[in-house]
Design a protein around this motif. Sequence first.
Motif, mmCIF file in Angstrom:
data_model
loop_
_atom_site.group_PDB
_atom_site.id
_atom_site.type_symbol
_atom_site.label_atom_id
_atom_site.label_comp_id
_atom_site.label_asym_id
_atom_site.label_seq_id
_atom_site.Cartn_x
_atom_site.Cartn_y
_atom_site.Cartn_z
ATOM 1 N N HIS A 40 1.823 -89.978 37.372
ATOM 2 C CA HIS A 40 1.451 -89.883 38.749
ATOM 3 C C HIS A 40 0.144 -89.976 38.999
ATOM 4 O O HIS A 40 -0.695 -89.096 38.297
ATOM 5 C CB HIS A 40 1.612 -88.346 39.096
ATOM 6 C CG HIS A 40 1.302 -87.992 40.761
ATOM 7 N ND1 HIS A 40 2.307 -87.599 41.532
ATOM 8 C CD2 HIS A 40 0.076 -88.111 41.334
ATOM 9 C CE1 HIS A 40 1.665 -87.388 42.657
ATOM 10 N NE2 HIS A 40 0.371 -87.747 42.503
ATOM 11 N N HIS A 98 -3.437 -92.456 40.895
ATOM 12 C CA HIS A 98 -4.081 -93.231 42.054
ATOM 13 C C HIS A 98 -5.133 -93.950 41.688
ATOM 14 O O HIS A 98 -6.295 -93.588 40.969
ATOM 15 C CB HIS A 98 -4.913 -91.869 43.027
ATOM 16 C CG HIS A 98 -3.717 -90.914 43.270
ATOM 17 N ND1 HIS A 98 -2.761 -91.181 44.417
ATOM 18 C CD2 HIS A 98 -3.503 -89.706 42.874
ATOM 19 C CE1 HIS A 98 -1.965 -90.120 44.699
ATOM 20 N NE2 HIS A 98 -2.332 -89.267 43.783
ATOM 21 N N LYS A 115 8.397 -91.992 47.605
ATOM 22 C CA LYS A 115 7.536 -90.578 47.752
ATOM 23 C C LYS A 115 7.996 -89.778 49.056
ATOM 24 O O LYS A 115 8.418 -90.174 49.929
ATOM 25 C CB LYS A 115 6.090 -90.811 47.588
ATOM 26 C CG LYS A 115 5.440 -89.608 47.488
ATOM 27 C CD LYS A 115 3.808 -89.822 47.143
ATOM 28 C CE LYS A 115 2.971 -88.495 47.128
ATOM 29 N NZ LYS A 115 1.722 -88.806 46.567
ATOM 30 N N HIS A 152 3.088 -81.847 40.621
ATOM 31 C CA HIS A 152 2.165 -80.695 40.682
ATOM 32 C C HIS A 152 2.641 -79.250 40.456
ATOM 33 O O HIS A 152 2.116 -78.282 40.852
ATOM 34 C CB HIS A 152 1.577 -80.739 42.075
ATOM 35 C CG HIS A 152 1.223 -82.203 42.608
ATOM 36 N ND1 HIS A 152 0.654 -83.156 41.683
ATOM 37 C CD2 HIS A 152 1.186 -82.767 43.860
ATOM 38 C CE1 HIS A 152 0.608 -84.201 42.380
ATOM 39 N NE2 HIS A 152 1.027 -84.129 43.688
ATOM 40 N N ASP A 166 -3.281 -87.379 37.815
ATOM 41 C CA ASP A 166 -3.340 -87.292 39.146
ATOM 42 C C ASP A 166 -4.624 -87.241 39.484
ATOM 43 O O ASP A 166 -5.249 -86.448 40.158
ATOM 44 C CB ASP A 166 -2.491 -86.044 39.611
ATOM 45 C CG ASP A 166 -2.289 -85.898 41.000
ATOM 46 O OD1 ASP A 166 -2.510 -86.954 41.684
ATOM 47 O OD2 ASP A 166 -2.320 -84.916 41.733
HETATM 48 ZN ZN LIG Z 1 -1.457 -87.355 43.645
#
Ligand SMILES: [Zn+2]
Length: 326
Positions: free
Chosen positions: A22, A24, A150, A211, A268
Amino acid sequence: MAYIRTVLGDIEPKDFGVCDSHEHLIRSGGPEVRESRDFLLDNVEASKMEVQRWIDAGGKSMVCMDPIGCGRNVAKTIEIAKSFEGKAHIVATTGFQKGDFYDHKIDFAATNDENEIAELLSLEIEEGMDYNSYNGPIVKRSPAKAGVIKAGTGYSSISDFEYKTLKIAALTQTKTGAPISVHTQMGTMGYEVAKYLDINGADLSHTIICHVQKNPDRFYHKKILDTGAIICYDGPDRAKYYPDSTHIDNIKWLIDKGYQKQILLSMDAGRASYQYGYMKFSGKFCTGISYLLTNFVPEMIEAGIPQEVIDDMLINNPARAFSFIK
Ligand SMILES: [Zn+2]
């Protein structure tokens, strides 16, 4: 034959390698950036630096989790993926984030039927992602296809809009076979999300609840795992929330209970201040995404987690979870 859909094409799961499940790399605008400039990740050179450090530390793949309406930049994602062709695999995302990021009255996800939206998401997976990320009437399909769907939910609640996007994710998975990955707010509602996706026909062995470590309650993590869903621990190097030791204690407890095949790991690092490249351009040092391999893995080994279990969480489980269902 099983495959994982990357930005540059389909690959065999055995070639996926060490995966940050996960991540970005590019976020060119959207609701988070309006909230804080720290969420802006718009510099291709900084992102390339991050991927290079991931490779140097032994990493191979990254699943980039920026969906529609949240600053996804297809052109820049392709540019990054191409510059690491043969060295790293980047997976991109279609679908939605938590409901707070959308207008529940006028957004296209609010005003159209679930099946119509699932069809639009399926086109991103089967034909190519829209360069405009469905932000307007003009659709320009890129050659890059999305490899994951997602959805997202809020803190200790799931809104009607979020139930709708979860259902859309399940419908899209049924059409395309793509895996689902869900944002949970502070690690809450993951069990409820898994149950709802299950009722709506999703395959939970290809459904990732993200998360979970932000709610470091291993009893709740076990409850999610007992549905058959996969969980992602994506927060080492975040002392402002919890120390790594909290996550490692919980992971160890879950492994002892036999869940090593259902756990993924990631950083993340969705803020400039979490990434080496962006911080370097600001004249600061931070470890960045490679921390997962340079720091967190040695800590897990020191805590007595066997290498074969670490290989499951970083290599074998992502290879299975992100494979398309046939
Ligand atoms: Zn994220």
